[in-house]
Design an enzyme around this catalytic site. Sequence first.
Site, PDB file in Angstrom:
ATOM      1  N   ASP A 125       0.868  -1.177   0.000  1.00  0.00           N
ATOM      2  CA  ASP A 125       0.000   0.000   0.000  1.00  0.00           C
ATOM      3  C   ASP A 125       0.904   1.226   0.000  1.00  0.00           C
ATOM      4  OD1 ASP A 125      -1.668   2.125   0.559  1.00  0.00           O
ATOM      5  OD2 ASP A 125      -2.603   1.223   2.322  1.00  0.00           O
ATOM      6  N   VAL A 126       0.929   1.972  -1.110  1.00  0.00           N
ATOM      7  CA  VAL A 126       1.878   3.078  -1.229  1.00  0.00           C
ATOM      8  C   VAL A 126       1.595   4.201  -0.245  1.00  0.00           C
ATOM      9  CG1 VAL A 126       2.417   2.604  -3.650  1.00  0.00           C
ATOM     10  CG2 VAL A 126       0.595   4.236  -3.080  1.00  0.00           C
ATOM     11  N   TYR A 176     -10.094  14.526  -6.549  1.00  0.00           N
ATOM     12  CA  TYR A 176      -9.084  13.924  -7.430  1.00  0.00           C
ATOM     13  C   TYR A 176      -8.196  15.009  -8.035  1.00  0.00           C
ATOM     14  CZ  TYR A 176      -7.123  11.194 -11.300  1.00  0.00           C
ATOM     15  OH  TYR A 176      -6.275  10.584 -12.189  1.00  0.00           O
ATOM     16  N   LYS A 205      -4.154  15.537  -7.513  1.00  0.00           N
ATOM     17  CA  LYS A 205      -3.248  15.536  -8.654  1.00  0.00           C
ATOM     18  C   LYS A 205      -2.591  16.902  -8.842  1.00  0.00           C
ATOM     19  CE  LYS A 205      -3.538  11.324 -10.340  1.00  0.00           C
ATOM     20  NZ  LYS A 205      -2.355  10.430 -10.275  1.00  0.00           N
ATOM     21  N   THR A 258      -8.148   2.908 -19.717  1.00  0.00           N
ATOM     22  CA  THR A 258      -7.714   1.911 -18.743  1.00  0.00           C
ATOM     23  C   THR A 258      -8.922   1.458 -17.930  1.00  0.00           C
ATOM     24  OG1 THR A 258      -7.317   3.358 -16.840  1.00  0.00           O
ATOM     25  CG2 THR A 258      -5.564   3.234 -18.504  1.00  0.00           C
TER      26      THR A 258
END
Length: 230
Positions: free
Chosen positions: A47-48, A139, A143, A174
Amino acid sequence: MSRVALVTGAASGIGAAVSTELADRGWAVGGLDLRPAPHLAASVAVDVSDSDQVHDAVRAIRGRLGPIHAVVTAAGHYEMTPVSQISASAWRTMLRVHLGGLRNVVHAVLPEMLERGSGSIVAISSELAIGGGDGDAHYAAAKGAVVGFVRSLAAEVAAQGVRVNAVAPGPTDTPLLAADSPWRDPSYLATLPAGRLCTPEEIAYAVHFLLDGPGYCTGEVLSPNSGAVI
């Protein structure tokens, strides 16, 4: 001996395309992801957003492949939610994965790059960090913070031989984009000058350019986005 690249989010989507592109070009690639990435020379499930897990995983990759020369942070997730419906938990998770994940990986690999006097880091941001989007506030905020981190770190470490850049893709074909996503709607695609979504492979080309290209590129943000933001 192959140069070593570390890619987060390597099991699928843009991360998988990047890791494949680099491996095809002779890099030894280690992947960090919640899921295994068996196509890579080394892979660790992690888990980053957990700093201790990331440090342990980086040590494991380094032990198997050798010194890390390049890093690509592509781990992340996406959801559309109106601001009034973004819970505190969802807000924290978005920042913890995207911005925190970048910080954790950089913290684990930067000392060896600075000691060696060379290294290249590319963070995956988003076109939404530049142009914003309806229903994308948390989001886009995460970012956008990635871009700020990249530019600041680039200024901090450029004189020590480490380059730091970002790629800010537009909507990309994706699994992150559901089949019913408005980004896949023909009416949206018709607004794009290129008329289609980016492919993960096209994003991977941009990442490779920044990793392996001209040494004068640092603090840059490339945005392959089918003309969504010009």
